[in-house]
Design a protein around this motif. Structure first.
Motif, PDB file in Angstrom:
ATOM      1  N   ALA A 146       0.803  -1.231   0.000  1.00 26.29           N
ATOM      2  CA  ALA A 146       0.000   0.000   0.000  1.00 26.29           C
ATOM      3  C   ALA A 146       0.835   1.280   0.000  1.00 26.29           C
ATOM      4  O   ALA A 146       0.304   2.368  -0.200  1.00 26.29           O
ATOM      5  N   GLY A 147       2.151   1.153   0.248  1.00 25.00           N
ATOM      6  CA  GLY A 147       3.001   2.340   0.296  1.00 25.00           C
ATOM      7  C   GLY A 147       3.021   3.019   1.645  1.00 25.00           C
ATOM      8  O   GLY A 147       3.771   3.958   1.878  1.00 25.00           O
ATOM      9  N   THR A 148       2.181   2.562   2.565  1.00 18.96           N
ATOM     10  CA  THR A 148       2.113   3.102   3.914  1.00 18.96           C
ATOM     11  C   THR A 148       1.527   2.034   4.832  1.00 18.96           C
ATOM     12  O   THR A 148       0.889   1.089   4.361  1.00 18.96           O
ATOM     13  N   SER A 149       1.753   2.194   6.123  1.00 25.73           N
ATOM     14  CA  SER A 149       1.172   1.244   7.077  1.00 25.73           C
ATOM     15  C   SER A 149       0.045   1.886   7.874  1.00 25.73           C
ATOM     16  O   SER A 149      -0.491   1.283   8.799  1.00 25.73           O
ATOM     17  N   LEU A 150      -0.322   3.114   7.516  1.00 26.59           N
ATOM     18  CA  LEU A 150      -1.397   3.833   8.207  1.00 26.59           C
ATOM     19  C   LEU A 150      -2.517   4.172   7.230  1.00 26.59           C
ATOM     20  O   LEU A 150      -2.297   4.294   6.029  1.00 26.59           O
ATOM     21  N   GLY A 151      -3.713   4.322   7.763  1.00 25.30           N
ATOM     22  CA  GLY A 151      -4.836   4.733   6.935  1.00 25.30           C
ATOM     23  C   GLY A 151      -5.716   3.575   6.484  1.00 25.30           C
ATOM     24  O   GLY A 151      -5.384   2.402   6.654  1.00 25.30           O
ATOM     25  N   THR A 152      -6.827   3.939   5.881  1.00 25.15           N
ATOM     26  CA  THR A 152      -7.831   2.967   5.463  1.00 25.15           C
ATOM     27  C   THR A 152      -7.312   2.005   4.414  1.00 25.15           C
ATOM     28  O   THR A 152      -7.525   0.789   4.497  1.00 25.15           O
ATOM     29  N   GLU A 153      -6.620   2.541   3.397  1.00 26.50           N
ATOM     30  CA  GLU A 153      -6.107   1.684   2.313  1.00 26.50           C
ATOM     31  C   GLU A 153      -5.118   0.653   2.852  1.00 26.50           C
ATOM     32  O   GLU A 153      -5.127  -0.504   2.436  1.00 26.50           O
ATOM     33  N   ALA A 154      -4.272   1.088   3.775  1.00 27.75           N
ATOM     34  CA  ALA A 154      -3.279   0.175   4.359  1.00 27.75           C
ATOM     35  C   ALA A 154      -3.957  -0.918   5.175  1.00 27.75           C
ATOM     36  O   ALA A 154      -3.510  -2.064   5.191  1.00 27.75           O
ATOM     37  N   ALA A 155      -5.055  -0.590   5.841  1.00 23.20           N
ATOM     38  CA  ALA A 155      -5.748  -1.572   6.687  1.00 23.20           C
ATOM     39  C   ALA A 155      -6.366  -2.691   5.873  1.00 23.20           C
ATOM     40  O   ALA A 155      -6.556  -3.807   6.376  1.00 23.20           O
ATOM     41  N   ILE A 156      -6.671  -2.424   4.611  1.00 23.44           N
ATOM     42  CA  ILE A 156      -7.291  -3.443   3.756  1.00 23.44           C
ATOM     43  C   ILE A 156      -6.367  -4.655   3.596  1.00 23.44           C
ATOM     44  O   ILE A 156      -6.839  -5.795   3.532  1.00 23.44           O
ATOM     45  N   VAL A 157      -5.051  -4.429   3.575  1.00 16.83           N
ATOM     46  CA  VAL A 157      -4.089  -5.528   3.372  1.00 16.83           C
ATOM     47  C   VAL A 157      -4.178  -6.563   4.497  1.00 16.83           C
ATOM     48  O   VAL A 157      -4.449  -7.743   4.236  1.00 16.83           O
ATOM     49  N   PRO A 158      -3.970  -6.192   5.774  1.00 20.79           N
ATOM     50  CA  PRO A 158      -4.078  -7.211   6.833  1.00 20.79           C
ATOM     51  C   PRO A 158      -5.495  -7.749   7.000  1.00 20.79           C
ATOM     52  O   PRO A 158      -5.673  -8.930   7.322  1.00 20.79           O
ATOM     53  N   LEU A 159      -6.499  -6.900   6.772  1.00 22.35           N
ATOM     54  CA  LEU A 159      -7.881  -7.367   6.869  1.00 22.35           C
ATOM     55  C   LEU A 159      -8.151  -8.461   5.833  1.00 22.35           C
ATOM     56  O   LEU A 159      -8.757  -9.495   6.146  1.00 22.35           O
ATOM     57  N   ALA A 160      -7.692  -8.231   4.598  1.00 27.55           N
ATOM     58  CA  ALA A 160      -7.898  -9.217   3.533  1.00 27.55           C
ATOM     59  C   ALA A 160      -7.135 -10.507   3.824  1.00 27.55           C
ATOM     60  O   ALA A 160      -7.670 -11.605   3.643  1.00 27.55           O
ATOM     61  N   ILE A 161      -5.885 -10.373   4.294  1.00 28.00           N
ATOM     62  CA  ILE A 161      -5.076 -11.557   4.590  1.00 28.00           C
ATOM     63  C   ILE A 161      -5.702 -12.367   5.728  1.00 28.00           C
ATOM     64  O   ILE A 161      -5.673 -13.600   5.722  1.00 28.00           O
ATOM     65  N   ALA A 162      -6.321 -11.684   6.690  1.00 29.50           N
ATOM     66  CA  ALA A 162      -7.011 -12.382   7.779  1.00 29.50           C
ATOM     67  C   ALA A 162      -8.309 -13.023   7.286  1.00 29.50           C
ATOM     68  O   ALA A 162      -8.681 -14.116   7.732  1.00 29.50           O
ATOM     69  N   ALA A 163      -8.989 -12.347   6.346  1.00 30.63           N
ATOM     70  CA  ALA A 163     -10.298 -12.821   5.883  1.00 30.63           C
ATOM     71  C   ALA A 163     -10.203 -13.982   4.905  1.00 30.63           C
ATOM     72  O   ALA A 163     -11.104 -14.820   4.857  1.00 30.63           O
ATOM     73  N   ILE A 164      -9.125 -14.051   4.117  1.00 25.69           N
ATOM     74  CA  ILE A 164      -9.000 -15.098   3.085  1.00 25.69           C
ATOM     75  C   ILE A 164      -9.101 -16.508   3.683  1.00 25.69           C
ATOM     76  O   ILE A 164      -9.958 -17.293   3.270  1.00 25.69           O
ATOM     77  N   PRO A 165      -8.256 -16.884   4.657  1.00 30.44           N
ATOM     78  CA  PRO A 165      -8.382 -18.241   5.212  1.00 30.44           C
ATOM     79  C   PRO A 165      -9.678 -18.454   5.985  1.00 30.44           C
ATOM     80  O   PRO A 165     -10.226 -19.554   6.010  1.00 30.44           O
ATOM     81  N   TYR A 166     -10.173 -17.383   6.597  1.00 32.66           N
ATOM     82  CA  TYR A 166     -11.431 -17.466   7.352  1.00 32.66           C
ATOM     83  C   TYR A 166     -12.578 -17.834   6.413  1.00 32.66           C
ATOM     84  O   TYR A 166     -13.327 -18.786   6.662  1.00 32.66           O
ATOM     85  N   PHE A 167     -12.697 -17.085   5.305  1.00 35.80           N
ATOM     86  CA  PHE A 167     -13.763 -17.374   4.348  1.00 35.80           C
ATOM     87  C   PHE A 167     -13.529 -18.710   3.648  1.00 35.80           C
ATOM     88  O   PHE A 167     -14.491 -19.434   3.357  1.00 35.80           O
ATOM     89  N   ALA A 168     -12.270 -19.043   3.384  1.00 39.69           N
ATOM     90  CA  ALA A 168     -11.957 -20.307   2.712  1.00 39.69           C
ATOM     91  C   ALA A 168     -12.482 -21.490   3.518  1.00 39.69           C
ATOM     92  O   ALA A 168     -13.075 -22.418   2.948  1.00 39.69           O
ATOM     93  N   ARG A 169     -12.293 -21.469   4.824  1.00 43.41           N
ATOM     94  CA  ARG A 169     -12.778 -22.565   5.674  1.00 43.41           C
ATOM     95  C   ARG A 169     -14.306 -22.591   5.728  1.00 43.41           C
ATOM     96  O   ARG A 169     -14.931 -23.656   5.681  1.00 43.41           O
ATOM     97  N   ILE A 170     -14.917 -21.415   5.820  1.00 42.40           N
ATOM     98  CA  ILE A 170     -16.384 -21.355   5.848  1.00 42.40           C
ATOM     99  C   ILE A 170     -16.953 -21.881   4.532  1.00 42.40           C
ATOM    100  O   ILE A 170     -17.908 -22.665   4.518  1.00 42.40           O
TER     101      ILE A 170
END
Length: 198
Positions: free
Chosen positions: A65-89
């Protein structure tokens, strides 16, 4: 943050679930080792608490994202956390599809793609929608946690203007908005799953 990360989770987690089902109960592919590695990766990411994952992924977030702060940056860890979660569901939803249907389509010469497109996904769709609803609601909570480390959103509002300034009113409004969001998402998910159930 919530909808973008969930969309990424569906786009990546959905195929992962299909792969795990296809190499597992559906028996579409015979791959003895790769599915176990994918399962290990999925379970490993799911095992890490989200707040720890946020911190661990700061270099990755900064790279993407070019930064570790802000809304755009938060999408990266949120997506990485959500991928395996949704995959199992999604995997659990697809595992509920009647194996007899898969065998019937296979018996009349149905290809793997036909089985996926016309049996597994349509039959699992109501359950997948319910799983997507749960994922969205989980991401609402995770996005609020992300706000505590400068990701913006409601979590940031609650911490900076509510907790740190001892303003209980702001805190209560944030909680009310979160509750409303969760209720609306759950209602919409239930309605859509009911419509698709046959």
């Amino acid at each position: 943050m919530v909808f973008a990360s969930t969309a990424i989770a569906v786009l990546i987690g959905g195929p992962i679930a299909l792969f795990l089902i296809g190499t597992g109960s559906a028996k579409l592919w015979k791959l003895p080792v790769i599915p176990r590695i994918v399962e290990l990766f999925v379970d490993a990411v799911r095992a890490v608490p989200f707040i720890v994952l946020l911190v661990i992924l700061i270099p990755t977030t900064r790279f993407i994202a070019g930064t570790s702060l802000g809304t755009e940056a938060a999408i990266v860890p949120l997506a990485i956390a959500a991928i395996p979660y949704f995959a199992r569901i999604a995997e659990v939803s697809m595992a509920e599809v009647d194996g007899g249907l898969i065998e019937a389509v296979r018996a009349i010469g149905g290809t793997r793609l036909t089985i996926i497109r016309h049996v597994i996904i349509p039959e699992a769709l109501p359950s997948l929608i319910s799983g997507l609803t749960v994922t969205l609601i989980t991401m609402v909570g995770a996005s609020a946690i992300a706000g505590t480390i400068g990701a913006g959103g409601l979590g940031d509002l609650a911490i900076r203007y509510g907790y740190q300034r001892f303003n209980t009113t702001v805190m209560l409004w944030v909680v009310a908005v979160l509750v409303l969001m969760v209720c609306l998402i759950q209602w919409a998910g239930n309605w859509l799953a009911k419509k698709l159930r046959h």
